[in-house]
Write a protein that holds these residues in place. Structure first.
Motif, short mmCIF file in Angstrom:
data_model
loop_
_atom_site.label_atom_id
_atom_site.label_comp_id
_atom_site.label_asym_id
_atom_site.label_seq_id
_atom_site.Cartn_x
_atom_site.Cartn_y
_atom_site.Cartn_z
N ILE A 1 -32.43 -6.11 -36.69
CA ILE A 1 -34.06 -6.68 -37.08
C ILE A 1 -34.59 -6.88 -38.44
O ILE A 1 -35.11 -8.81 -38.59
CB ILE A 1 -35.18 -5.42 -36.68
CG1 ILE A 1 -35.00 -5.13 -35.30
CG2 ILE A 1 -36.62 -6.26 -37.08
CD1 ILE A 1 -34.87 -6.77 -34.23
N ARG A 2 -33.66 -6.67 -39.60
CA ARG A 2 -33.96 -6.37 -41.20
C ARG A 2 -32.82 -6.77 -41.51
O ARG A 2 -32.87 -7.91 -42.54
CB ARG A 2 -34.23 -4.71 -41.57
CG ARG A 2 -36.00 -4.65 -40.38
CD ARG A 2 -36.61 -4.76 -41.63
NE ARG A 2 -37.95 -4.68 -40.94
CZ ARG A 2 -39.26 -5.00 -40.45
NH1 ARG A 2 -39.75 -5.75 -41.47
NH2 ARG A 2 -39.59 -3.82 -40.38
N VAL A 3 -31.53 -6.83 -41.06
CA VAL A 3 -31.11 -6.98 -42.56
C VAL A 3 -29.29 -7.96 -42.31
O VAL A 3 -30.09 -9.26 -43.28
CB VAL A 3 -28.95 -5.81 -42.42
CG1 VAL A 3 -28.45 -6.51 -43.56
CG2 VAL A 3 -29.79 -4.84 -42.94
N PHE B 1 -31.92 -3.77 -30.70
CA PHE B 1 -34.03 -3.56 -32.15
C PHE B 1 -33.07 -2.57 -32.85
O PHE B 1 -33.84 -2.01 -33.74
CB PHE B 1 -35.23 -2.68 -31.36
CG PHE B 1 -35.83 -3.88 -30.14
CD1 PHE B 1 -36.18 -4.69 -30.90
CD2 PHE B 1 -35.81 -3.13 -29.11
CE1 PHE B 1 -36.80 -6.13 -29.45
CE2 PHE B 1 -36.21 -4.34 -27.82
CZ PHE B 1 -37.19 -5.34 -28.98
N SER B 2 -32.19 -2.44 -33.42
CA SER B 2 -31.53 -1.69 -34.21
C SER B 2 -31.97 -2.25 -36.09
O SER B 2 -31.77 -3.92 -36.15
CB SER B 2 -30.38 -1.43 -34.43
OG SER B 2 -29.47 -2.97 -34.66
N PHE B 3 -31.98 -1.88 -36.87
CA PHE B 3 -32.93 -2.01 -38.55
C PHE B 3 -31.27 -3.16 -38.76
O PHE B 3 -31.98 -3.78 -39.71
CB PHE B 3 -32.19 -1.09 -39.28
CG PHE B 3 -32.18 -1.41 -40.64
CD1 PHE B 3 -33.55 -1.69 -41.52
CD2 PHE B 3 -31.37 -0.81 -42.13
CE1 PHE B 3 -33.96 -1.72 -43.01
CE2 PHE B 3 -32.07 -1.65 -42.77
CZ PHE B 3 -33.19 -2.10 -43.73
N PHE C 1 -25.75 -14.13 -38.96
CA PHE C 1 -25.76 -14.75 -37.62
C PHE C 1 -24.40 -13.67 -36.63
O PHE C 1 -24.93 -12.92 -35.99
CB PHE C 1 -25.36 -16.14 -37.77
CG PHE C 1 -26.54 -17.11 -36.92
CD1 PHE C 1 -27.34 -17.16 -36.78
CD2 PHE C 1 -26.39 -18.02 -38.39
CE1 PHE C 1 -28.70 -17.34 -36.90
CE2 PHE C 1 -27.73 -18.53 -38.03
CZ PHE C 1 -28.76 -18.62 -37.82
N ILE C 2 -23.56 -13.99 -37.73
CA ILE C 2 -22.38 -11.96 -37.04
C ILE C 2 -22.83 -11.41 -36.67
O ILE C 2 -22.50 -10.30 -35.60
CB ILE C 2 -21.43 -11.87 -37.69
CG1 ILE C 2 -20.07 -14.04 -37.91
CG2 ILE C 2 -20.24 -11.32 -37.56
CD1 ILE C 2 -19.43 -13.97 -38.03
N LEU C 3 -24.28 -10.67 -37.91
CA LEU C 3 -24.97 -9.17 -37.63
C LEU C 3 -25.83 -9.12 -36.64
O LEU C 3 -25.70 -8.38 -35.41
CB LEU C 3 -25.27 -8.70 -38.92
CG LEU C 3 -23.77 -8.40 -40.66
CD1 LEU C 3 -25.09 -8.32 -41.22
CD2 LEU C 3 -23.46 -7.26 -39.53
N MET C 4 -26.04 -10.22 -36.30
CA MET C 4 -26.95 -10.51 -35.28
C MET C 4 -26.99 -10.86 -33.92
O MET C 4 -27.31 -10.24 -33.50
CB MET C 4 -27.88 -11.61 -35.36
CG MET C 4 -29.06 -12.13 -36.51
SD MET C 4 -30.30 -13.31 -36.18
CE MET C 4 -30.07 -13.88 -37.53
N SER C 5 -25.48 -10.90 -33.93
CA SER C 5 -24.75 -10.75 -32.49
C SER C 5 -25.28 -9.40 -31.59
O SER C 5 -24.83 -8.79 -32.04
CB SER C 5 -23.68 -11.85 -32.79
OG SER C 5 -22.35 -10.89 -32.81
#
Length: 87
Positions: free
Chosen positions: A57-59, A52-54, A33-37
């Protein structure tokens, strides 16, 4: 047997291994969730393609799914009881 003896013989529902796996899963979920923010912009009229970075969207979703899978595994993993350890 008095009340104090009963309380001292109580055991946790899960074993140490279960809690270790649970906390690992919880850490992966939080990291996901931190990486999504982030990636937003202050101006609502401008578009920021960084959302829309990798990483977002993916990691990050993969980490969250792995974290939830670890939580399920930790719950379903049967802890070793004293009876099992003696055998």
């Amino acid at each position: 047997m008095n009340k104090k003896d009963k309380q001292s013989q109580q055991e946790f529902i899960f074993g140490k291994k279960n809690y270790t796996i649970m906390f690992t899963g919880l850490a992966l979920i939080a990291l996901g969730f931190i990486l999504m923010s982030g990636g937003g912009t202050d101006d609502p009229t401008t578009f920021n393609p960084e959302i829309f970075s990798f990483r977002r969207i993916r990691v990050a979703p993969t980490l969250v799914i792995i974290g939830f899978a670890l939580q399920i595994y930790a719950i379903l993993l049967s802890p070793k009881t004293k009876k099992d350890k003696n055998e």
